[in-house]
Enzyme design. Structure first.
Site, mmCIF file in Angstrom:
data_model
loop_
_atom_site.group_PDB
_atom_site.id
_atom_site.type_symbol
_atom_site.label_atom_id
_atom_site.label_comp_id
_atom_site.label_asym_id
_atom_site.label_seq_id
_atom_site.Cartn_x
_atom_site.Cartn_y
_atom_site.Cartn_z
ATOM 1 N N LYS A 152 -0.307 -0.909 8.132
ATOM 2 C CA LYS A 152 1.102 -0.591 8.335
ATOM 3 C C LYS A 152 1.440 -0.830 9.804
ATOM 4 O O LYS A 152 0.953 -0.129 10.690
ATOM 5 C CB LYS A 152 1.392 0.860 7.954
ATOM 6 C CG LYS A 152 2.844 1.293 8.183
ATOM 7 C CD LYS A 152 3.798 0.505 7.295
ATOM 8 C CE LYS A 152 3.753 0.988 5.853
ATOM 9 N NZ LYS A 152 4.728 0.247 5.005
ATOM 10 N N HIS A 197 3.583 -2.308 -4.573
ATOM 11 C CA HIS A 197 3.931 -1.450 -3.438
ATOM 12 C C HIS A 197 3.496 -0.009 -3.718
ATOM 13 O O HIS A 197 3.306 0.391 -4.867
ATOM 14 C CB HIS A 197 5.454 -1.516 -3.233
ATOM 15 C CG HIS A 197 6.017 -0.486 -2.331
ATOM 16 N ND1 HIS A 197 6.656 0.651 -2.793
ATOM 17 C CD2 HIS A 197 6.055 -0.407 -0.988
ATOM 18 C CE1 HIS A 197 7.074 1.374 -1.774
ATOM 19 N NE2 HIS A 197 6.722 0.753 -0.671
#
Length: 406
Positions: free
Chosen positions: A177, A304
């Site tokens: 991330k 996701h």
């Protein structure tokens, strides 16, 4: 096979201080658990967002769902969309229906004695691979003790985090991330991961935190290193500019978020991989439809994830197993939140994958004591929404999440 009740329970569970472009995860994550009762003794389970507006919308549609057949999911979807009305967006309506639809499918499977994969056309794989989800993070929440993962604020910390993830769960791909620090620092982190895990597929997702110019520069620097680059820029048009010059595929869960958003992305060749998410796409059957759309236009497909627990993971695994062209390892936050799960037997990854359950329905059972404890934590917290930016501003009052950040 009538639905006799829909029990909605908001819960809160522990979440580490994971950094992202919006700020940082708060000490408690919020989630909603649904128990759909059929004829008094069959329970279907669903899980979704714990935001206050989702709870309010579930309460609004609940009376109209009770009394319907559990097999009438198309009619139930129509009811949800009609009752929520024009002031609620289609994506918001789908997020409500998805929770109910998963619970209906779980109940259907239990009634028929078959796994949910059979209701989706059957499984095409017996194991579903997942990717390690790496985060920049603090050692612990401010004022609290360090957690078992420790800090990860530089390449060495992320490599250590990845090594522990792989050791514990056997993951065969890594996702970082990004959008947290300057791109130069995040490029260095990806390269450190590539050195530590030679040949392992790598991904980075800055959540639209980079300008087109920055995205192109990062793509050039990481050519031959990344499996794919996820949502470097914020809009479909911006993604198309990046895709025209990037050597690796671009992936998205921010540009392609509904059937209406597919045509522009295809026309502009803005993305090459779509990250599905049944929570936003309106459930498991619509996710299967997305698979067919991606297949039609030659798009790759992955999945996701947001902070979630085992009911969502069970649903993700079932639909991934029944979607032939979902060929990339799926995202999951589960290792970060597993300890607070509300199912009786939390999931264990083997070689970075989950075996697809052949038990009726989703193949998981709810632990009512854990559910009650997590609900009490929700009540005592006074929390009703997630706000990563507000939490970050308690530590950094001037924090600005406006995109693009770099």
């Amino acid at each position: 096979m009538k639905i006799t009740d829909l029990v909605v329970t908001p819960i809160a569970f522990a979440d580490p201080p994971l950094l992202n472009s919006s700020g940082v995860h708060e000490p408690l994550a919020l989630r909603t658990i649904v128990q759909l009762v059929v004829d008094g003794d069959v329970f279907g389970l669903g899980e979704g967002s714990g935001e206050r507006d989702v709870l309010d919308r579930l309460a609004k549609v609940r009376p109209a769902i009770i009394g319907r057949s559990v097999f009438e999911t198309s009619m139930i979807e129509s009811i949800v969309f009609s009752i929520l009305g024009p002031d609620v967006t289609p994506v918001q309506k789908r997020s409500v229906f998805s929770i109910v639809e998963v619970a209906c499918l779980d109940a259907q499977g239990k009634l028929l004695g078959v796994p949910v994969t059979d209701l989706l056309g059957g499984a095409v794989r017996s194991w579903v691979p997942y990717s390690a989800y790496l985060f920049y993070k603090w050692a612990g929440h401010p004022g609290g003790a360090a957690d078992e993962w420790g800090p990860a604020l530089e390449p060495a910390g992320l490599v250590a985090q990845a090594q522990r993830m792989v050791q514990l769960h056997g993951f065969g791909s890594l996702k970082l991330k990004g959008g947290v620090f300057a791109p130069e620092q995040e490029i260095a982190a990806v390269r450190a991961l590539a050195d530590a895990f030679p040949g392992m597929p790598l991904r980075i997702d800055p959540n639209g935190a980079w300008s087109v110019e920055t995205s192109i520069a990062v793509a050039e620097r990481l050519g031959g290193v990344l499996e794919y680059l996820e949502d470097p820029a914020l809009t479909t048009a911006a993604m198309a500019e990046v895709a025209a010059q990037a050597s690796m595929p671009l992936a998205t869960n921010m540009c392609v978020i509904s059937p209406e958003t597919v045509p522009e992305a295809v026309r502009l060749d803005a993305v090459q991989i779509v990250l599905s998410d049944h929570h936003y796409w309106g459930g498991l059957r619509h996710t299967r439809e997305l698979g067919a759309i991606c297949d039609t236009f030659g798009l790759g497909m992955s999945m996701h994830s947001n902070s979630h627990l085992g009911i969502s993971l069970a649903a993700m695994t079932q639909v991934a197993a029944a979607t032939p062209n979902l060929a990339y390892a799926c995202d999951t936050h589960y290792p970060w939140n597993r300890a607070d799960d509300v199912i009786t037997t939390p999931f264990e990854f083997v070689g970075g994958a989950l075996r697809v359950s052949a038990a009726p329905g989703l193949g998981v059972e709810l632990d009512q004591d854990k559910l009650a404890e997590r609900h009490q934590r929700y009540v005592e917290s006074g929390r009703t929404t997630r706000d990563d930016t507000a939490y970050m501003r308690q530590i950094d009052p001037g924090y600005d999440p406006t995109l693009p950040r770099f």
